[in-house]
Write a protein that holds these residues in place. Sequence first.
Motif, PDB file in Angstrom:
ATOM      1  N   THR A  49       0.830  -1.201   0.000  1.00  0.00           N
ATOM      2  CA  THR A  49       0.000   0.000   0.000  1.00  0.00           C
ATOM      3  C   THR A  49       0.862   1.247   0.000  1.00  0.00           C
ATOM      4  O   THR A  49       1.774   1.397   0.806  1.00  0.00           O
ATOM      5  N   MET A  50       0.565   2.165  -0.916  1.00  0.00           N
ATOM      6  CA  MET A  50       1.255   3.451  -0.981  1.00  0.00           C
ATOM      7  C   MET A  50       0.711   4.374   0.111  1.00  0.00           C
ATOM      8  O   MET A  50      -0.451   4.267   0.506  1.00  0.00           O
ATOM      9  N   LEU A  51       1.562   5.287   0.573  1.00  0.00           N
ATOM     10  CA  LEU A  51       1.170   6.286   1.577  1.00  0.00           C
ATOM     11  C   LEU A  51       1.328   7.672   0.964  1.00  0.00           C
ATOM     12  O   LEU A  51       2.412   8.045   0.512  1.00  0.00           O
ATOM     13  N   ASN A  66       4.568  10.511  -2.259  1.00  0.00           N
ATOM     14  CA  ASN A  66       3.924   9.207  -2.289  1.00  0.00           C
ATOM     15  C   ASN A  66       4.976   8.193  -1.906  1.00  0.00           C
ATOM     16  O   ASN A  66       5.913   7.947  -2.669  1.00  0.00           O
ATOM     17  N   LEU A  67       4.840   7.627  -0.705  1.00  0.00           N
ATOM     18  CA  LEU A  67       5.850   6.709  -0.192  1.00  0.00           C
ATOM     19  C   LEU A  67       5.487   5.263  -0.509  1.00  0.00           C
ATOM     20  O   LEU A  67       4.394   4.802  -0.182  1.00  0.00           O
ATOM     21  N   SER A  68       6.424   4.576  -1.112  1.00  0.00           N
ATOM     22  CA  SER A  68       6.288   3.140  -1.339  1.00  0.00           C
ATOM     23  C   SER A  68       6.403   2.426   0.001  1.00  0.00           C
ATOM     24  O   SER A  68       6.956   2.973   0.960  1.00  0.00           O
ATOM     25  N   THR A  85       8.523  26.053  17.197  1.00  0.00           N
ATOM     26  CA  THR A  85       8.600  25.218  16.009  1.00  0.00           C
ATOM     27  C   THR A  85       7.500  24.159  16.066  1.00  0.00           C
ATOM     28  O   THR A  85       7.322  23.480  17.066  1.00  0.00           O
ATOM     29  N   LEU A  86       6.748  24.057  14.977  1.00  0.00           N
ATOM     30  CA  LEU A  86       5.650  23.114  14.887  1.00  0.00           C
ATOM     31  C   LEU A  86       5.604  22.573  13.459  1.00  0.00           C
ATOM     32  O   LEU A  86       5.590  23.346  12.501  1.00  0.00           O
ATOM     33  N   PHE A  87       5.639  21.257  13.327  1.00  0.00           N
ATOM     34  CA  PHE A  87       5.438  20.601  12.038  1.00  0.00           C
ATOM     35  C   PHE A  87       4.230  19.693  12.165  1.00  0.00           C
ATOM     36  O   PHE A  87       4.014  19.078  13.211  1.00  0.00           O
ATOM     37  N   TRP A  88       3.455  19.592  11.096  1.00  0.00           N
ATOM     38  CA  TRP A  88       2.320  18.691  11.076  1.00  0.00           C
ATOM     39  C   TRP A  88       2.259  18.003   9.716  1.00  0.00           C
ATOM     40  O   TRP A  88       2.846  18.471   8.745  1.00  0.00           O
ATOM     41  N   CYS A  89       1.570  16.887   9.666  1.00  0.00           N
ATOM     42  CA  CYS A  89       1.453  16.111   8.437  1.00  0.00           C
ATOM     43  C   CYS A  89       0.011  15.669   8.205  1.00  0.00           C
ATOM     44  O   CYS A  89      -0.741  15.449   9.151  1.00  0.00           O
ATOM     45  N   TYR A  90      -0.298  15.521   6.940  1.00  0.00           N
ATOM     46  CA  TYR A  90      -1.532  14.887   6.493  1.00  0.00           C
ATOM     47  C   TYR A  90      -1.119  13.627   5.752  1.00  0.00           C
ATOM     48  O   TYR A  90      -0.192  13.654   4.932  1.00  0.00           O
ATOM     49  N   MET A  91      -1.764  12.500   6.055  1.00  0.00           N
ATOM     50  CA  MET A  91      -1.481  11.235   5.382  1.00  0.00           C
ATOM     51  C   MET A  91      -2.790  10.612   4.941  1.00  0.00           C
ATOM     52  O   MET A  91      -3.817  10.803   5.580  1.00  0.00           O
ATOM     53  N   SER A  92      -2.711   9.853   3.858  1.00  0.00           N
ATOM     54  CA  SER A  92      -3.866   9.051   3.462  1.00  0.00           C
ATOM     55  C   SER A  92      -3.367   7.757   2.831  1.00  0.00           C
ATOM     56  O   SER A  92      -2.245   7.683   2.323  1.00  0.00           O
ATOM     57  N   LYS A  93      -4.223   6.745   2.910  1.00  0.00           N
ATOM     58  CA  LYS A  93      -3.896   5.435   2.331  1.00  0.00           C
ATOM     59  C   LYS A  93      -5.077   4.948   1.518  1.00  0.00           C
ATOM     60  O   LYS A  93      -6.227   5.117   1.919  1.00  0.00           O
ATOM     61  N   ASP A  94      -4.806   4.404   0.362  1.00  0.00           N
ATOM     62  CA  ASP A  94      -5.840   3.794  -0.491  1.00  0.00           C
ATOM     63  C   ASP A  94      -7.033   4.703  -0.768  1.00  0.00           C
ATOM     64  O   ASP A  94      -8.121   4.214  -1.040  1.00  0.00           O
ATOM     65  N   ARG A 141      -0.786   6.521  18.204  1.00  0.00           N
ATOM     66  CA  ARG A 141      -1.139   7.898  18.567  1.00  0.00           C
ATOM     67  C   ARG A 141      -2.438   8.349  17.902  1.00  0.00           C
ATOM     68  O   ARG A 141      -3.171   9.139  18.467  1.00  0.00           O
ATOM     69  N   TRP A 142      -2.695   7.888  16.685  1.00  0.00           N
ATOM     70  CA  TRP A 142      -3.918   8.248  15.971  1.00  0.00           C
ATOM     71  C   TRP A 142      -4.394   7.055  15.164  1.00  0.00           C
ATOM     72  O   TRP A 142      -3.593   6.329  14.582  1.00  0.00           O
ATOM     73  N   HIS A 143      -5.704   6.895  15.129  1.00  0.00           N
ATOM     74  CA  HIS A 143      -6.311   5.887  14.251  1.00  0.00           C
ATOM     75  C   HIS A 143      -6.694   6.556  12.950  1.00  0.00           C
ATOM     76  O   HIS A 143      -6.972   7.774  12.917  1.00  0.00           O
ATOM     77  N   TRP A 144      -6.715   5.795  11.894  1.00  0.00           N
ATOM     78  CA  TRP A 144      -7.147   6.320  10.599  1.00  0.00           C
ATOM     79  C   TRP A 144      -8.608   6.750  10.696  1.00  0.00           C
ATOM     80  O   TRP A 144      -9.426   6.081  11.317  1.00  0.00           O
ATOM     81  N   LYS A 145      -8.939   7.866  10.025  1.00  0.00           N
ATOM     82  CA  LYS A 145     -10.317   8.311   9.929  1.00  0.00           C
ATOM     83  C   LYS A 145     -10.822   7.928   8.537  1.00  0.00           C
ATOM     84  O   LYS A 145     -10.073   8.011   7.565  1.00  0.00           O
ATOM     85  N   PRO A 146     -12.089   7.517   8.443  1.00  0.00           N
ATOM     86  CA  PRO A 146     -12.595   7.105   7.129  1.00  0.00           C
ATOM     87  C   PRO A 146     -12.641   8.267   6.146  1.00  0.00           C
ATOM     88  O   PRO A 146     -12.854   9.426   6.530  1.00  0.00           O
ATOM     89  N   GLY A 147     -12.451   7.959   4.870  1.00  0.00           N
ATOM     90  CA  GLY A 147     -12.529   8.946   3.811  1.00  0.00           C
ATOM     91  C   GLY A 147     -11.297   9.824   3.731  1.00  0.00           C
ATOM     92  O   GLY A 147     -10.275   9.557   4.365  1.00  0.00           O
ATOM     93  N   LEU A 148     -11.407  10.871   2.951  1.00  0.00           N
ATOM     94  CA  LEU A 148     -10.324  11.836   2.789  1.00  0.00           C
ATOM     95  C   LEU A 148     -10.693  13.130   3.487  1.00  0.00           C
ATOM     96  O   LEU A 148     -11.875  13.456   3.634  1.00  0.00           O
ATOM     97  N   LEU A 149      -9.687  13.882   3.892  1.00  0.00           N
ATOM     98  CA  LEU A 149      -9.923  15.166   4.559  1.00  0.00           C
ATOM     99  C   LEU A 149     -10.590  16.126   3.586  1.00  0.00           C
ATOM    100  O   LEU A 149     -10.138  16.282   2.453  1.00  0.00           O
ATOM    101  N   GLN A 150     -11.672  16.729   4.008  1.00  0.00           N
ATOM    102  CA  GLN A 150     -12.386  17.698   3.178  1.00  0.00           C
ATOM    103  C   GLN A 150     -11.985  19.111   3.586  1.00  0.00           C
ATOM    104  O   GLN A 150     -11.893  19.409   4.753  1.00  0.00           O
ATOM    105  N   ASP A 151     -11.721  19.962   2.605  1.00  0.00           N
ATOM    106  CA  ASP A 151     -11.357  21.362   2.895  1.00  0.00           C
ATOM    107  C   ASP A 151     -12.512  22.153   3.430  1.00  0.00           C
ATOM    108  O   ASP A 151     -13.619  21.973   3.211  1.00  0.00           O
TER     109      ASP A 151
END
Length: 151
Positions: A49-51, A66-68, A85-94, A141-151
């Motif tokens: 699965t790609m990330l 897109n991480l292999s 200093t603050l960094f944050w990330c958004y990730m999605s799978k499939d 630390r976090w569970h996946w949330k269903p769907g994609l993040l909506q703006d």
Amino acid sequence: MSCSYCLILLIVLALAKVIHPFSVAPQQGLPPEFTRWNVYVVNGLSNRTMLFLHCKSKDDDLGIHNLSPETNFTWSFQQNLFRRTLFWCYMSKDNNAHAAFKVFWQDVLLFHKCSWKNCIWIAKDDGIYMKDLFRNSDEIRWHWKPGLLQD
């Protein structure tokens, strides 16, 4: 340098130490502001699965990646002197699950888990884990949330 500048510098340094005392000393003996920090985001997903990954700070957009499977994205930085200093990330799978979260912020517990240098985040099938280097364990630390993040 004149004596008045020396006095002002001394007062500023003394106030900085009083306002932000260190509750846990880093192993290398350097305060967090002078440490070169590394953040690793690892694709630990199964079934090839790609990330999808997008990380940023207020000042720096680190781009879309897109991480292999079993690869990582890494960046290094020094924390700013004001400890903001603050960094944050958004990730999605499939294209059916996502997570958005902080990967670096001012927190002594975070610094301890990162062994005062390397913060490692791992995307797994059930959620996002942080590697606790002190205990040599992965903590969800976090569970996946269903769907994609909506703006």
